[in-house]
Design an enzyme around this catalytic site. Sequence first.
Site, PDB file in Angstrom:
ATOM      1  N   GLY A  62       0.752  -1.248   0.000  1.00 35.88           N
ATOM      2  CA  GLY A  62       0.000   0.000   0.000  1.00 35.88           C
ATOM      3  C   GLY A  62       0.776   1.288   0.000  1.00 35.88           C
ATOM      4  O   GLY A  62       0.175   2.362  -0.127  1.00 35.88           O
ATOM      5  N   TYR A  73      -9.943   5.767 -12.028  1.00 36.90           N
ATOM      6  CA  TYR A  73      -9.855   6.373 -10.682  1.00 36.90           C
ATOM      7  C   TYR A  73      -9.675   7.876 -10.736  1.00 36.90           C
ATOM      8  O   TYR A  73      -9.393   8.488  -9.703  1.00 36.90           O
ATOM      9  CB  TYR A  73      -8.650   5.828  -9.904  1.00 36.90           C
ATOM     10  CG  TYR A  73      -8.466   4.340  -9.916  1.00 36.90           C
ATOM     11  CD1 TYR A  73      -9.365   3.497  -9.270  1.00 36.90           C
ATOM     12  CD2 TYR A  73      -7.364   3.769 -10.538  1.00 36.90           C
ATOM     13  CE1 TYR A  73      -9.167   2.130  -9.265  1.00 36.90           C
ATOM     14  CE2 TYR A  73      -7.162   2.403 -10.538  1.00 36.90           C
ATOM     15  CZ  TYR A  73      -8.077   1.587  -9.901  1.00 36.90           C
ATOM     16  OH  TYR A  73      -7.876   0.247  -9.895  1.00 36.90           O
ATOM     17  N   CYS A  87     -13.268   5.013 -28.589  1.00 34.07           N
ATOM     18  CA  CYS A  87     -14.568   5.669 -28.710  1.00 34.07           C
ATOM     19  C   CYS A  87     -15.280   5.698 -27.374  1.00 34.07           C
ATOM     20  O   CYS A  87     -16.165   4.868 -27.104  1.00 34.07           O
ATOM     21  CB  CYS A  87     -15.402   4.938 -29.738  1.00 34.07           C
ATOM     22  SG  CYS A  87     -14.913   5.412 -31.364  1.00 34.07           S
ATOM     23  N   GLU A  88     -14.904   6.643 -26.543  1.00 38.76           N
ATOM     24  CA  GLU A  88     -15.443   6.717 -25.194  1.00 38.76           C
ATOM     25  C   GLU A  88     -14.920   8.016 -24.596  1.00 38.76           C
ATOM     26  O   GLU A  88     -13.719   8.269 -24.627  1.00 38.76           O
ATOM     27  CB  GLU A  88     -14.931   5.483 -24.430  1.00 38.76           C
ATOM     28  CG  GLU A  88     -15.162   5.511 -22.975  1.00 38.76           C
ATOM     29  CD  GLU A  88     -16.093   4.414 -22.476  1.00 38.76           C
ATOM     30  OE1 GLU A  88     -16.439   3.500 -23.232  1.00 38.76           O
ATOM     31  OE2 GLU A  88     -16.475   4.508 -21.321  1.00 38.76           O
ATOM     32  N   GLU A 125       3.708  -6.750   1.615  1.00 40.84           N
ATOM     33  CA  GLU A 125       3.211  -7.111   0.283  1.00 40.84           C
ATOM     34  C   GLU A 125       3.241  -5.920  -0.677  1.00 40.84           C
ATOM     35  O   GLU A 125       2.221  -5.541  -1.235  1.00 40.84           O
ATOM     36  CB  GLU A 125       1.766  -7.618   0.398  1.00 40.84           C
ATOM     37  CG  GLU A 125       1.582  -8.789   1.338  1.00 40.84           C
ATOM     38  CD  GLU A 125       0.144  -9.304   1.355  1.00 40.84           C
ATOM     39  OE1 GLU A 125      -0.790  -8.516   1.099  1.00 40.84           O
ATOM     40  OE2 GLU A 125      -0.038 -10.495   1.613  1.00 40.84           O
ATOM     41  N   PRO A 126       4.386  -5.310  -0.870  1.00 43.83           N
ATOM     42  CA  PRO A 126       4.411  -4.139  -1.740  1.00 43.83           C
ATOM     43  C   PRO A 126       4.254  -4.504  -3.212  1.00 43.83           C
ATOM     44  O   PRO A 126       4.792  -5.508  -3.671  1.00 43.83           O
ATOM     45  CB  PRO A 126       5.807  -3.550  -1.499  1.00 43.83           C
ATOM     46  CG  PRO A 126       6.642  -4.712  -1.097  1.00 43.83           C
ATOM     47  CD  PRO A 126       5.734  -5.643  -0.348  1.00 43.83           C
ATOM     48  N   GLY A 127       3.500  -3.707  -3.923  1.00 40.64           N
ATOM     49  CA  GLY A 127       3.385  -3.850  -5.370  1.00 40.64           C
ATOM     50  C   GLY A 127       3.856  -2.561  -6.019  1.00 40.64           C
ATOM     51  O   GLY A 127       4.965  -2.452  -6.536  1.00 40.64           O
ATOM     52  N   ARG A 128       3.005  -1.523  -5.899  1.00 36.92           N
ATOM     53  CA  ARG A 128       3.264  -0.233  -6.543  1.00 36.92           C
ATOM     54  C   ARG A 128       4.644   0.336  -6.193  1.00 36.92           C
ATOM     55  O   ARG A 128       5.348   0.833  -7.058  1.00 36.92           O
ATOM     56  CB  ARG A 128       2.186   0.750  -6.085  1.00 36.92           C
ATOM     57  CG  ARG A 128       2.182   2.062  -6.816  1.00 36.92           C
ATOM     58  CD  ARG A 128       1.154   3.014  -6.218  1.00 36.92           C
ATOM     59  NE  ARG A 128      -0.073   2.384  -5.832  1.00 36.92           N
ATOM     60  CZ  ARG A 128      -1.164   2.283  -6.589  1.00 36.92           C
ATOM     61  NH1 ARG A 128      -1.171   2.803  -7.793  1.00 36.92           N
ATOM     62  NH2 ARG A 128      -2.237   1.672  -6.134  1.00 36.92           N
ATOM     63  N   ARG A 145      -5.879   3.692 -15.527  1.00 33.86           N
ATOM     64  CA  ARG A 145      -5.967   4.317 -14.198  1.00 33.86           C
ATOM     65  C   ARG A 145      -6.574   5.727 -14.214  1.00 33.86           C
ATOM     66  O   ARG A 145      -7.432   6.027 -13.375  1.00 33.86           O
ATOM     67  CB  ARG A 145      -4.593   4.328 -13.503  1.00 33.86           C
ATOM     68  CG  ARG A 145      -4.017   2.931 -13.255  1.00 33.86           C
ATOM     69  CD  ARG A 145      -2.765   2.954 -12.386  1.00 33.86           C
ATOM     70  NE  ARG A 145      -3.076   3.336 -11.024  1.00 33.86           N
ATOM     71  CZ  ARG A 145      -2.879   4.532 -10.527  1.00 33.86           C
ATOM     72  NH1 ARG A 145      -2.342   5.488 -11.269  1.00 33.86           N
ATOM     73  NH2 ARG A 145      -3.196   4.783  -9.279  1.00 33.86           N
TER      74      ARG A 145
HETATM   75  N1  LLP Z   1      -1.773  -6.956  -0.771  1.00 30.81           N
HETATM   76  C1  LLP Z   1      -3.096  -6.995  -1.023  1.00 30.81           C
HETATM   77  C2  LLP Z   1      -3.935  -7.899  -0.264  1.00 30.81           C
HETATM   78  C3  LLP Z   1      -3.641  -6.134  -1.984  1.00 30.81           C
HETATM   79  O1  LLP Z   1      -4.952  -6.158  -2.210  1.00 30.81           O
HETATM   80  C4  LLP Z   1      -2.796  -5.247  -2.699  1.00 30.81           C
HETATM   81  C5  LLP Z   1      -3.343  -4.339  -3.709  1.00 30.81           C
HETATM   82  C6  LLP Z   1      -1.418  -5.267  -2.418  1.00 30.81           C
HETATM   83  C7  LLP Z   1      -0.942  -6.129  -1.440  1.00 30.81           C
HETATM   84  C8  LLP Z   1      -0.438  -4.359  -3.119  1.00 30.81           C
HETATM   85  O2  LLP Z   1      -0.709  -3.031  -2.847  1.00 30.81           O
HETATM   86  P1  LLP Z   1       0.274  -1.859  -3.357  1.00 30.81           P
HETATM   87  O3  LLP Z   1       1.572  -1.975  -2.586  1.00 30.81           O
HETATM   88  O4  LLP Z   1       0.517  -2.112  -4.807  1.00 30.81           O
HETATM   89  O5  LLP Z   1      -0.466  -0.624  -3.111  1.00 30.81           O
HETATM   90  N2  LLP Z   1      -5.562  -0.906  -9.363  1.00 30.81           N
HETATM   91  C9  LLP Z   1      -5.327   0.066  -8.314  1.00 30.81           C
HETATM   92  C10 LLP Z   1      -4.632  -0.553  -7.141  1.00 30.81           C
HETATM   93  C11 LLP Z   1      -5.381  -1.695  -6.538  1.00 30.81           C
HETATM   94  C12 LLP Z   1      -4.604  -2.319  -5.435  1.00 30.81           C
HETATM   95  C13 LLP Z   1      -5.279  -3.487  -4.923  1.00 30.81           C
HETATM   96  N3  LLP Z   1      -4.586  -4.198  -3.899  1.00 30.81           N
HETATM   97  C14 LLP Z   1      -4.534   1.222  -8.898  1.00 30.81           C
HETATM   98  O6  LLP Z   1      -4.258   1.216 -10.083  1.00 30.81           O
HETATM   99  O7  LLP Z   1      -4.201   2.165  -8.190  1.00 30.81           O
END
Ligand code: LLP
Length: 415
Positions: free
Chosen positions: A238, A316, A342-343, A273-276, A312
């Site tokens: 997050g 959002y 087309c939107e 659990e980092p993604g972004r 995105r």
């Molecule tokens: N763990 C869980 C359980 C999650 O649901 C998520 C993301 C993450 C980890 C990773 O979160 P991060 O570190 O990436 O913030 N599509 C949206 C973001 C949706 C995120 C959903 N969950 C966007 O484009 O901003």
Amino acid sequence: MSFHFRDGYLYCDELRIKDIQEQIPESPFYLYSLRQITENYRAYAAALEGIESIIGYAIKANNNLAILKHLRELGSGAVLVSGNELKMALAAGFDPKRTVLNGNGKTINELIFAAEHGVMINIDSEFDLEHIQQAARKLGKPVGVFIRINPDVDPEVHPYVSTGIKNSKFGIRNEQLHWFLNRIQADPLLNLVGVHCHLGSTIKKISIFRDATALMMQFIEVIRAEGFNLKYLNIGGGLGIDYEKRGEVLPTPADLIDSIRDLLTDEVVLIMEPGRSIIGNSAVFVNRVIGEKTNGNKHFIVIDGSMAELIRPSLYDAYQHIDFIEPIDGEVKTYDVVGPVCESADFLGKDRVLPAPHEGAGLVVYDAGAYCYAMSSNYNLKMRPPEYLVDGDRFIQIRRTETFDDYMRLFDGLT
Ligand code: LLP
């Protein structure tokens, strides 16, 4: 920073993006910096030094195989939200025993597949527990489980990416905790290994993580008092990144971890659990200008990329910064940067102050590493773009473009 200007041209590390654009046949395309990915991962690894922990990269953010392999080589674990993500994690060589399967609607088949591979599974609800029990019985194999607790801490982000508040569809009702504990205790095939929470995404305030961690430590105490030998505290992902580029100082992984360090005891292994924050700023989405138009009031730059490749902003109202990759000396105006789909919701940026470009000019959308390719679609029959990776002074293709023939294969033998 991997993306920087030199003499009016945007570079990715050592390479001029305009040169890359001229060398490859496709447009638009995604361009990643291996160096940036490595730096982002290492920021977490360094921050976690001295804390027993797993960095579980959230594959949903970006599932490119080459990127996954690289993160795995750096030492990353993985967190999953589907059976196919598990297949991808296995293809990338992740150790399934260091992965967690999250989700509020896991199917029985996904659960059996995960349990077979020793993946730890997060219990999200009463029915989810029931399904995990069925999967374990079917395999006759013990399963390590988490309970997803809903800490009800407001992450102060867009409602679509807020997950840890009481009205969210994720996690158990905390009042039911003892019901879950009793069920788990009574099942010899379930082994409660930890607790999990995930507050939301794009979080910029560190105190939110601290509040949630303090709460989760209390839950751990309560659960341990019931005789469970919990090992993991999983505080989800997050952490936000600097999409706006207005000079704001954002918290780093080190800030986050330092803020919770004193709350952690020796007996817990921390999972993050980092993604972004691992992949988001490592890529740009590179487009070409198709044309410029005005309706008298508003000015538009029309590019070849669209909401189909990067949704995105449309979904959002998210801000992702936009720049030309080369010197442009047209008259400066306020533009909406839009795609050909087309939107009316098809825009990449609104009210951007930019010089009037010539046809074919290169334009990037920044911070396109996370939830961009991963959320792309074939809307308007746009084919998914290719992905390229800059590694020092060379670039390589890491995903080929999707072709119309690929698409037509879905109909093979049907008509
Ligand atoms: N763990 C869980 C359980 C999650 O649901 C998520 C993301 C993450 C980890 C990773 O979160 P991060 O570190 O990436 O913030 N599509 C949206 C973001 C949706 C995120 C959903 N969950 C966007 O484009 O901003």
